[in-house]
Scaffold this active site. Structure first.
Site, PDB file in Angstrom:
ATOM      1  N   THR A  53       0.825  -1.210   0.000  1.00 41.03           N
ATOM      2  CA  THR A  53       0.000   0.000   0.000  1.00 41.03           C
ATOM      3  C   THR A  53       0.856   1.254   0.000  1.00 41.03           C
ATOM      4  O   THR A  53       0.665   2.164  -0.811  1.00 41.03           O
ATOM      5  CB  THR A  53      -0.946  -0.006   1.213  1.00 41.03           C
ATOM      6  N   LYS A  82       6.045  10.549  21.502  1.00 42.26           N
ATOM      7  CA  LYS A  82       6.135  11.487  22.636  1.00 42.26           C
ATOM      8  C   LYS A  82       4.762  11.777  23.231  1.00 42.26           C
ATOM      9  O   LYS A  82       4.639  12.551  24.178  1.00 42.26           O
ATOM     10  CB  LYS A  82       6.763  12.804  22.168  1.00 42.26           C
ATOM     11  N   ARG A 103      -2.368   5.200   7.406  1.00 37.97           N
ATOM     12  CA  ARG A 103      -2.673   3.875   7.957  1.00 37.97           C
ATOM     13  C   ARG A 103      -2.522   3.961   9.472  1.00 37.97           C
ATOM     14  O   ARG A 103      -1.519   4.464   9.975  1.00 37.97           O
ATOM     15  CB  ARG A 103      -1.743   2.796   7.411  1.00 37.97           C
TER      16      ARG A 103
END
Length: 314
Positions: A53, A82, A103
């Site tokens: 993809t 973080k 994604r």
């Protein structure tokens, strides 16, 4: 109206699909769209692993004259590590790019991103939710073999039986493709899986509302001789809480050379990849095996999607 974001297979109607597939046909037959997206920048923002993809989207924008900025494993190698929220990440990245291909491991993440983005969001897979661009390339592959036209119109049509095999609960490609295929009333479905990995209720409700024929069975052998399309998928190890549970299911539904003798001569075998052991390698040379052709179609369809989003004439 044209789609601004590509989030779900539910967004598509036959007309939009036909438009995108017409562009895909032109993409592979001519140099019609060379440099059409010159100056456009795509950000590929992937919080989960990907080969096909991510690389096919990146290849698509480059072939169309645009460029790419990218982060793979964004949950580890971006400010998400973080503690930055997806919303803030999108607010930042949309300042750098003209389109974001996302994604994410959470179902619904792309819809959240679309609410905060000033540029188009393309859902490249959201957990066990959907994968609309994969569904489009799968449908394009099916059309290449089985597409017909309705007698009284030029409307595209399909009259096939498709067997969806494997981890239907977690298989986002299965979910999106089933939704797209539900646009065609004559398509019949066989869902083949263990009960614990059955197709989600919401997908069955969509089919029930549209009066689309389907049945659920546990035995792949029963479906082979009646199927025009075998859509095989892997059991998704990453969706299981423990290895013992995964091992219970991983070897239950295997397509091998012996299976081929019970299939229709003009059927096709599809798989969104990656495969593990659910299709044995001795199937690869059979002319009905289409899974690597699917990969090539993915490039054409994703190029077409980008042209569709940006080109006013498309």
């Amino acid at each position: 109206m044209k789609l601004r974001h590509i989030i779900s297979a539910n967004q598509f109607d036959k007309k939009t699909i036909q438009t995108i597939f017409t562009i895909a046909d032109k993409v592979q037959s001519k140099n019609t769209f060379n440099n059409r997206l010159k100056g456009k920048i795509m950000a590929t923002l992937f919080y989960e692993p990907s080969t096909r993809t991510r690389l096919s989207f990146e290849s698509s924008i480059l072939r169309l004259g645009g460029s790419v900025i990218t982060t793979e494993s964004a949950s580890e190698f971006s400010s998400a590590a973080k503690g930055e929220t997806l919303e803030d990440t999108i607010r930042v990245v949309n300042s750098f790019a003209d389109v974001i291909v996302l994604r994410h491991f959470n179902e619904g993440a792309s819809e959240i991103a679309a609410n905060y983005s000033k540029v188009p969001i393309i859902n490249a897979g959201d957990g066990k939710g959907e994968h609309p661009s994969q569904a489009l390339l799968d449908l394009y592959t099916i059309f290449s073999k089985f597409k017909t036209k309705q007698k009284k119109s030029k409307d595209i049509d399909l009259d096939i039986t498709i067997s969806m095999v494997g981890d239907l609960k977690n298989g986002r490609t299965i979910h999106s493709l089933t939704i797209l295929l539900s646009l065609f009333p004559r398509v019949k479905f066989m869902f083949i899986s263990p009960k614990a990995l059955a197709i989600p209720i919401y997908i069955k409700k969509i089919l029930d509302e549209k009066k689309i024929s389907y049945q659920e069975i546990a035995n792949l052998e029963k479906a082979l001789g009646n199927s025009d399309v075998i859509y095989q998928t892997r059991v998704q190890k990453e969706r299981f809480k423990n290895l013992k549970e995964y091992n219970k299911f991983k070897n239950l539904l295997i397509l091998d050379k012996n299976s081929l003798t019970r299939m229709k001569k003009d059927a096709i075998i599809m798989h969104p990849l990656p495969r593990i052991n659910e299709i044995t390698k001795d199937v690869d040379d059979d002319p009905r095996a289409m899974y690597f052709k699917q990969v090539q179609n993915g490039l054409f369809v994703r190029m077409a999607l980008l042209v569709y989003l940006f080109d006013k004439e498309a």
